[in-house]
Each structure stands twice: as structure tokens, then as C-alpha cells.
Design a protein around this motif. Structure first.
Motif, short mmCIF file in Angstrom:
data_model
loop_
_atom_site.label_atom_id
_atom_site.label_comp_id
_atom_site.label_asym_id
_atom_site.label_seq_id
_atom_site.Cartn_x
_atom_site.Cartn_y
_atom_site.Cartn_z
N UNK A 1 -5.93 -19.50 6.11
CA UNK A 1 -5.04 -19.72 5.02
C UNK A 1 -3.55 -19.30 5.52
N UNK A 2 -2.56 -19.99 5.00
CA UNK A 2 -1.42 -20.04 5.28
C UNK A 2 -0.70 -18.43 4.76
N UNK A 3 -0.02 -17.99 5.65
CA UNK A 3 0.68 -16.75 5.51
C UNK A 3 1.40 -16.73 4.31
N UNK A 4 1.18 -15.62 3.51
CA UNK A 4 1.66 -15.51 1.92
C UNK A 4 2.72 -14.27 1.69
N UNK A 5 3.62 -14.38 1.12
CA UNK A 5 4.64 -13.41 0.78
C UNK A 5 4.04 -13.00 -0.53
N UNK A 6 3.51 -11.63 -0.50
CA UNK A 6 2.97 -10.90 -1.59
C UNK A 6 4.09 -9.93 -2.28
N UNK A 7 4.87 -10.37 -3.37
CA UNK A 7 5.83 -9.58 -4.19
C UNK A 7 5.15 -8.74 -4.97
N UNK A 8 5.22 -7.53 -5.01
CA UNK A 8 4.49 -6.59 -6.06
C UNK A 8 5.65 -5.77 -6.80
N UNK A 9 5.50 -5.94 -8.05
CA UNK A 9 6.18 -4.76 -8.93
C UNK A 9 5.31 -3.41 -8.69
N UNK A 10 6.18 -2.21 -9.00
CA UNK A 10 5.41 -0.90 -8.86
C UNK A 10 4.83 -0.43 -10.26
N UNK A 11 5.55 -0.13 -11.19
CA UNK A 11 5.11 0.73 -12.47
C UNK A 11 4.16 -0.44 -13.10
N UNK A 12 3.07 -0.15 -13.82
CA UNK A 12 2.22 -1.05 -14.35
C UNK A 12 1.32 -1.89 -13.63
N UNK A 13 1.77 -2.10 -12.25
CA UNK A 13 1.31 -2.95 -11.55
C UNK A 13 0.33 -2.56 -10.38
N UNK A 14 1.12 -2.04 -9.29
CA UNK A 14 0.82 -1.51 -8.06
C UNK A 14 0.30 -0.04 -8.38
N UNK A 15 1.11 0.66 -9.22
CA UNK A 15 0.69 1.89 -9.53
C UNK A 15 -0.13 2.30 -10.77
N UNK A 16 -1.02 2.99 -10.71
CA UNK A 16 -1.97 3.35 -11.82
C UNK A 16 -1.23 4.01 -12.82
N UNK A 17 -1.89 4.23 -13.65
CA UNK A 17 -1.09 4.89 -15.17
C UNK A 17 -0.40 6.34 -14.75
N UNK A 18 -1.01 7.08 -13.69
CA UNK A 18 -0.30 8.32 -13.40
C UNK A 18 0.90 7.91 -12.16
N UNK A 19 1.24 6.77 -12.35
CA UNK A 19 2.36 6.27 -11.19
C UNK A 19 1.95 6.68 -9.74
#
Length: 270
Positions: A1-19
Motif C-alpha cells: 500500500x502507498x504511504x498515507x498521510x493520516x490527519x487526525x482531529x483530537x476531540x470527538x475523534x481520536x480522543x474518547x468522551x473523557x478526552x
């Protein structure tokens, strides 16, 4: 697979409800990097409250803060570092008119700046409950242009504030209300969005647009989701974001939605 740039938001996305970062999220993002992909945080948060998450993920590349207005490598010099700033006169004007505009609090921030003034108690998670004397925002303390202005306003005055800003500073700033329970309006430089930062990252890492994967859940993620070759909305995202995205995670941010999706998408080992 080609190298991907994975752009991640934090709140509500990468972090759970307890941040917090779950163990699975940490492990999958580490696996993605071991497989040769790039993981970059792209958040509306200031750097002061995202560097701990950056460190917890053991990242070493650039991070984008303030919805695209600041790009930097925490703890290091980076020759491509950039910061967009708002004319401090906008802050002075809001300070002068804060009573008639129903403003409870204004915070002016930048990479090395945090100043705030609070006329009424405001429960907004991102702000220290007690301000130090050197953190009080006024015309004397605000010496340089801020990157971001965050304004807590009485709910019934929010529309008026938005039209005031549009009328007086519409050519200079974009004003966006936060989602969620708090009546907060965030000001940034006109036309600068998370996609601005993602484009800088793509150039830096020499990644084609079709190899950018972006995850988000709120209105401030829309330009980034749209810009990415593969935009993914969280299960808990707003209907608008879900409508823009190429795909939606089956699970929400409280059930490792991002990690589970990436594991499958990048074909990482369980």
C-alpha cells in the motif's frame, strides 16, 4: 500500500468522551507508523493543550493547531513553521464593546501567548479556572497579534456577535460557533482552515492528495475532510460532516472508532 498521510482531529475523534487516548488507539497509530504511514494531529486546540497528546503518541513530525493557523514541530525548530495572526485591533475592539455584545470571556492565544479576560464565570473546559496576573487580557498586555480569539458569549447574544464580526471584520476573520453545549465563538484568520495545515503537511512529506486520509467529527473539520483524498467521518460526527465524507466509521469515538477503522483500512495485524 502507498504511504498515507493520516490527519487526525483530537476531540470527538481520536480522543474518547473523557478526552483520553485509549490503549487501542495508541497501539493502532503506532502500528500505522511502523508500517510506514505518517500520523499528524490537526486540531482546533491550542498547542498548550495538545502537546501532551502528541507526546503520548510518540509523534515526531509537525502538528497543526488552531484549526490550521499554526504549524510547528513541538520541542524542535522547524524551518517550515508558520503562524497566521489576527490584527490585535480586533481584540481591542471586542474588549471595548464586550458589555453591549453580551461577551462573558475573551481569550487571545498564539504559540507562546495565553491572555484572557473574564467578566462572568464561564465553564469552558479549555480555560484555566484561575488566571494568573500575567494572563489578564487588556490593551497593555496584548502586545502582538494573536493567532486565535475565543469568545464566550451569552447564547441569546450569539447571533448579534456573529453579525457584528461579519459587518466590522468580515474581510479579516472567520468566526465559527463551537458545536456542543457552550456558547463559544472562535475567530481565526479569514480563509485559514484545517485544510491549510494539511496542505502544508502534504508538501512537507511529498504525499499526493489522493493518499491523504482525514478523520473528523465537527464543522471545523469540513475543509480537511473535503480536501483529503479519503475523508472519514466519525460515527458521532455531525450530519454535515457525514454528508461530506467518503466513509463513516462504524463505531464512535468512545468505542475506538478511529483505531478500528484504520486497522481495517490499512490492513494492520490484529
Amino acid at each position: 500500500m502507498e504511504r498515507k498521510l493520516i490527519a487526525i482531529d483530537l476531540d470527538g475523534t481520536t480522543l474518547n468522551a473523557a478526552a483520553q487516548l485509549s490503549p487501542k488507539t495508541k497501539s493502532v497509530l503506532a502500528q500505522a507508523r511502523e508500517a510506514g504511514h505518517i500520523v499528524s494531529i490537526v486540531t482546533g486546540r491550542p498547542n498548550r493543550i495538545s502537546e501532551d497528546i502528541y507526546d503520548e503518541l510518540n509523534l515526531d513530525g509537525p502538528m497543526i493547531n488552531f484549526n490550521g493557523s499554526l504549524g510547528h514541530i513541538p520541542h524542535h525548530y522547524w524551518q517550515d513553521e508558520y503562524q497566521y495572526t489576527i490584527n490585535k485591533e480586533v481584540a481591542y475592539d471586542l474588549l471595548q464593546h464586550r458589555e453591549e455584545l453580551g461577551i462573558d470571556m475573551i481569550a487571545a492565544e498564539g504559540k507562546h501567548m495565553f491572555l484572557a479576560v473574564r467578566d462572568h464565570p464561564v465553564e469552558v473546559g479549555f480555560f484555566p479556572p484561575v488566571l494568573q496576573s500575567n494572563q489578564i487580557l487588556n490593551q497593555k498586555t496584548l502586545q502582538e497579534n494573536p493567532t486565535s480569539l475565543t469568545v464566550a458569549v451569552e447564547r441569546r447574544h450569539q447571533e448579534h456577535l456573529l453579525s457584528y464580526l461579519k459587518h466590522n471584520f468580515g474581510n479579516e476573520v472567520d468566526a465559527a460557533p463551537w458545536g456542543g453545549p457552550n456558547s463559544v465563538v472562535e475567530l481565526g484568520v479569514k480563509g485559514v482552515q484545517k485544510a491549510t495545515g494539511v496542505e502544508v503537511l502534504a508538501h512537507h512529506f511529498h504525499v499526493e492528495r489522493q493518499n491523504i486520509v482525514a478523520f473528523g467529527d465537527e464543522h471545523n473539520d469540513s475543509a480537511m475532510i473535503d480536501y483529503a483524498g479519503w475523508g472519514v467521518a466519525m460515527q458521532n460526527a455531525t450530519p454535515t460532516i457525514k454528508g461530506l465524507a467518503n466513509d463513516i466509521t462504524p463505531l464512535d469515538n468512545d468505542h475506538d472508532g478511529l483505531a478500528t477503522y484504520l486497522q481495517d483500512y490499512l490492513k494492520l495485524a490484529e
